[in-house]
Design a protein around this motif. Structure first.
Motif, PDB file in Angstrom:
ATOM      1  N   THR A 235       0.843  -1.189   0.000  1.00 20.84           N
ATOM      2  CA  THR A 235       0.000   0.000   0.000  1.00 20.84           C
ATOM      3  C   THR A 235       0.882   1.244   0.000  1.00 20.84           C
ATOM      4  O   THR A 235       1.864   1.304   0.732  1.00 20.84           O
ATOM      5  N   ILE A 236       0.524   2.209  -0.840  1.00 20.35           N
ATOM      6  CA  ILE A 236       1.211   3.500  -0.844  1.00 20.35           C
ATOM      7  C   ILE A 236       0.169   4.562  -0.519  1.00 20.35           C
ATOM      8  O   ILE A 236      -0.887   4.624  -1.155  1.00 20.35           O
ATOM      9  N   VAL A 237       0.467   5.381   0.482  1.00 20.04           N
ATOM     10  CA  VAL A 237      -0.421   6.474   0.876  1.00 20.04           C
ATOM     11  C   VAL A 237       0.292   7.777   0.538  1.00 20.04           C
ATOM     12  O   VAL A 237       1.388   8.039   1.026  1.00 20.04           O
ATOM     13  N   PHE A 238      -0.334   8.578  -0.322  1.00 25.29           N
ATOM     14  CA  PHE A 238       0.191   9.894  -0.682  1.00 25.29           C
ATOM     15  C   PHE A 238      -0.549  10.919   0.163  1.00 25.29           C
ATOM     16  O   PHE A 238      -1.744  11.145  -0.030  1.00 25.29           O
ATOM     17  N   LEU A 239       0.143  11.510   1.121  1.00 24.86           N
ATOM     18  CA  LEU A 239      -0.468  12.475   2.034  1.00 24.86           C
ATOM     19  C   LEU A 239      -0.471  13.871   1.435  1.00 24.86           C
ATOM     20  O   LEU A 239       0.398  14.217   0.623  1.00 24.86           O
ATOM     21  N   GLU A 240      -1.423  14.682   1.856  1.00 25.00           N
ATOM     22  CA  GLU A 240      -1.534  16.054   1.359  1.00 25.00           C
ATOM     23  C   GLU A 240      -0.316  16.895   1.705  1.00 25.00           C
ATOM     24  O   GLU A 240      -0.028  17.874   1.037  1.00 25.00           O
ATOM     25  N   ASN A 241       0.436  16.501   2.741  1.00 19.87           N
ATOM     26  CA  ASN A 241       1.608  17.269   3.164  1.00 19.87           C
ATOM     27  C   ASN A 241       2.852  16.971   2.316  1.00 19.87           C
ATOM     28  O   ASN A 241       3.933  17.442   2.620  1.00 19.87           O
ATOM     29  N   GLY A 242       2.691  16.185   1.236  1.00 21.95           N
ATOM     30  CA  GLY A 242       3.811  15.914   0.337  1.00 21.95           C
ATOM     31  C   GLY A 242       4.650  14.712   0.727  1.00 21.95           C
ATOM     32  O   GLY A 242       5.691  14.469   0.128  1.00 21.95           O
ATOM     33  N   ILE A 243       4.200  13.938   1.705  1.00 21.14           N
ATOM     34  CA  ILE A 243       4.913  12.733   2.122  1.00 21.14           C
ATOM     35  C   ILE A 243       4.150  11.512   1.604  1.00 21.14           C
ATOM     36  O   ILE A 243       2.924  11.462   1.670  1.00 21.14           O
ATOM     37  N   ALA A 244       4.889  10.531   1.088  1.00 23.13           N
ATOM     38  CA  ALA A 244       4.315   9.247   0.679  1.00 23.13           C
ATOM     39  C   ALA A 244       4.811   8.198   1.656  1.00 23.13           C
ATOM     40  O   ALA A 244       5.981   8.214   2.047  1.00 23.13           O
ATOM     41  N   GLU A 245       3.907   7.311   2.068  1.00 26.68           N
ATOM     42  CA  GLU A 245       4.266   6.235   2.994  1.00 26.68           C
ATOM     43  C   GLU A 245       3.950   4.898   2.344  1.00 26.68           C
ATOM     44  O   GLU A 245       2.927   4.734   1.691  1.00 26.68           O
ATOM     45  N   ASP A 246       4.851   3.928   2.554  1.00 26.33           N
ATOM     46  CA  ASP A 246       4.771   2.608   1.944  1.00 26.33           C
ATOM     47  C   ASP A 246       4.541   1.579   3.043  1.00 26.33           C
ATOM     48  O   ASP A 246       5.318   1.521   4.005  1.00 26.33           O
ATOM     49  N   TYR A 247       3.474   0.786   2.922  1.00 26.31           N
ATOM     50  CA  TYR A 247       3.133  -0.244   3.908  1.00 26.31           C
ATOM     51  C   TYR A 247       3.138  -1.618   3.243  1.00 26.31           C
ATOM     52  O   TYR A 247       2.797  -1.736   2.065  1.00 26.31           O
ATOM     53  N   THR A 248       3.521  -2.653   3.991  1.00 27.47           N
ATOM     54  CA  THR A 248       3.452  -4.031   3.515  1.00 27.47           C
ATOM     55  C   THR A 248       2.612  -4.825   4.499  1.00 27.47           C
ATOM     56  O   THR A 248       2.927  -4.870   5.694  1.00 27.47           O
TER      57      THR A 248
ATOM     58  N   GLY B  37       3.824  -0.811   8.965  1.00 25.52           N
ATOM     59  CA  GLY B  37       4.617   0.304   8.486  1.00 25.52           C
ATOM     60  C   GLY B  37       4.215   1.592   9.144  1.00 25.52           C
ATOM     61  O   GLY B  37       3.546   1.574  10.163  1.00 25.52           O
ATOM     62  N   PRO B  38       4.625   2.689   8.580  1.00 25.71           N
ATOM     63  CA  PRO B  38       5.207   2.748   7.242  1.00 25.71           C
ATOM     64  C   PRO B  38       6.602   2.132   7.188  1.00 25.71           C
ATOM     65  O   PRO B  38       7.407   2.318   8.087  1.00 25.71           O
ATOM     66  N   GLN B  39       6.832   1.363   6.133  1.00 22.42           N
ATOM     67  CA  GLN B  39       8.129   0.742   5.893  1.00 22.42           C
ATOM     68  C   GLN B  39       9.148   1.780   5.414  1.00 22.42           C
ATOM     69  O   GLN B  39      10.308   1.723   5.755  1.00 22.42           O
ATOM     70  N   ARG B  40       8.649   2.685   4.536  1.00 20.66           N
ATOM     71  CA  ARG B  40       9.505   3.731   3.969  1.00 20.66           C
ATOM     72  C   ARG B  40       8.677   4.989   3.771  1.00 20.66           C
ATOM     73  O   ARG B  40       7.462   4.923   3.688  1.00 20.66           O
ATOM     74  N   ARG B  41       9.387   6.119   3.667  1.00 25.41           N
ATOM     75  CA  ARG B  41       8.735   7.397   3.382  1.00 25.41           C
ATOM     76  C   ARG B  41       9.499   8.110   2.266  1.00 25.41           C
ATOM     77  O   ARG B  41      10.702   7.924   2.123  1.00 25.41           O
ATOM     78  N   ALA B  42       8.781   8.936   1.528  1.00 24.72           N
ATOM     79  CA  ALA B  42       9.393   9.722   0.449  1.00 24.72           C
ATOM     80  C   ALA B  42       8.639  11.034   0.317  1.00 24.72           C
ATOM     81  O   ALA B  42       7.507  11.164   0.791  1.00 24.72           O
ATOM     82  N   LYS B  43       9.266  12.008  -0.318  1.00 25.76           N
ATOM     83  CA  LYS B  43       8.587  13.257  -0.674  1.00 25.76           C
ATOM     84  C   LYS B  43       8.020  13.048  -2.071  1.00 25.76           C
ATOM     85  O   LYS B  43       8.707  12.523  -2.946  1.00 25.76           O
ATOM     86  N   TRP B  44       6.773  13.441  -2.272  1.00 24.46           N
ATOM     87  CA  TRP B  44       6.180  13.253  -3.589  1.00 24.46           C
ATOM     88  C   TRP B  44       5.650  14.565  -4.156  1.00 24.46           C
ATOM     89  O   TRP B  44       5.346  15.492  -3.428  1.00 24.46           O
ATOM     90  N   ARG B  45       5.580  14.579  -5.500  1.00 29.55           N
ATOM     91  CA  ARG B  45       4.951  15.704  -6.194  1.00 29.55           C
ATOM     92  C   ARG B  45       4.472  15.218  -7.544  1.00 29.55           C
ATOM     93  O   ARG B  45       5.040  14.284  -8.127  1.00 29.55           O
ATOM     94  N   ARG B  46       3.426  15.840  -8.006  1.00 34.63           N
ATOM     95  CA  ARG B  46       2.866  15.476  -9.307  1.00 34.63           C
ATOM     96  C   ARG B  46       3.519  16.324 -10.391  1.00 34.63           C
ATOM     97  O   ARG B  46       3.680  17.532 -10.224  1.00 34.63           O
ATOM     98  N   LYS B  47       3.904  15.672 -11.485  1.00 29.99           N
ATOM     99  CA  LYS B  47       4.463  16.350 -12.662  1.00 29.99           C
ATOM    100  C   LYS B  47       3.685  15.845 -13.871  1.00 29.99           C
ATOM    101  O   LYS B  47       3.943  14.739 -14.339  1.00 29.99           O
TER     102      LYS B  47
END
Length: 105
Positions: free
Chosen positions: A28-41, A45-55
């Motif tokens: 599962t990937i959750v894209f939060l409104e605050n620009g953080i993405a969290e990855d769950y298995t 989790g979250p197992q990992r986190r990343a900064k996300w943006r739409r292009k």
């Protein structure tokens, strides 16, 4: 999606959630409104986190390591991992590893 600042996940801050089942696991990937993405298995989790943006029609998730996972937004609103960027070098993800995540929220 991998590592960035720690944030509390609340339903209020949730933007969109995507899920993929395969190999006996649910990713599962959750894209939060605050620009953080969290990855769950399997709900852990979250197992990992990343900064996300739409292009355009893609979402770029920048990991703590500096690597970038690029997801294509498909016509059905699902996401497919299509490009991996490491050290400024863009690599197409081989078709057998182009996993698609369906939008669930």
């Amino acid at each position: 999606a991998v590592g960035c600042a720690t944030t509390a996940t609340t339903t209020k801050s949730m933007a969109e959630t995507y899920e993929r089942k395969g190999g006996g696991n649910t990713s599962t990937i959750v894209f939060l409104e605050n620009g953080i993405a969290e990855d769950y298995t399997n709900g852990r989790g979250p197992q990992r986190r990343a900064k996300w943006r739409r292009k355009g029609n893609k979402i770029h998730a920048t990991e703590q390591s500096g690597g970038v996972a690029v997801f294509k937004i498909n016509a059905d609103r699902s996401l497919t991992h299509v490009i991996r960027i490491n050290n400024g070098r863009s690599l197409n993800v081989p078709k057998q590893y182009r996993f698609t995540f369906k939008k669930i929220k």
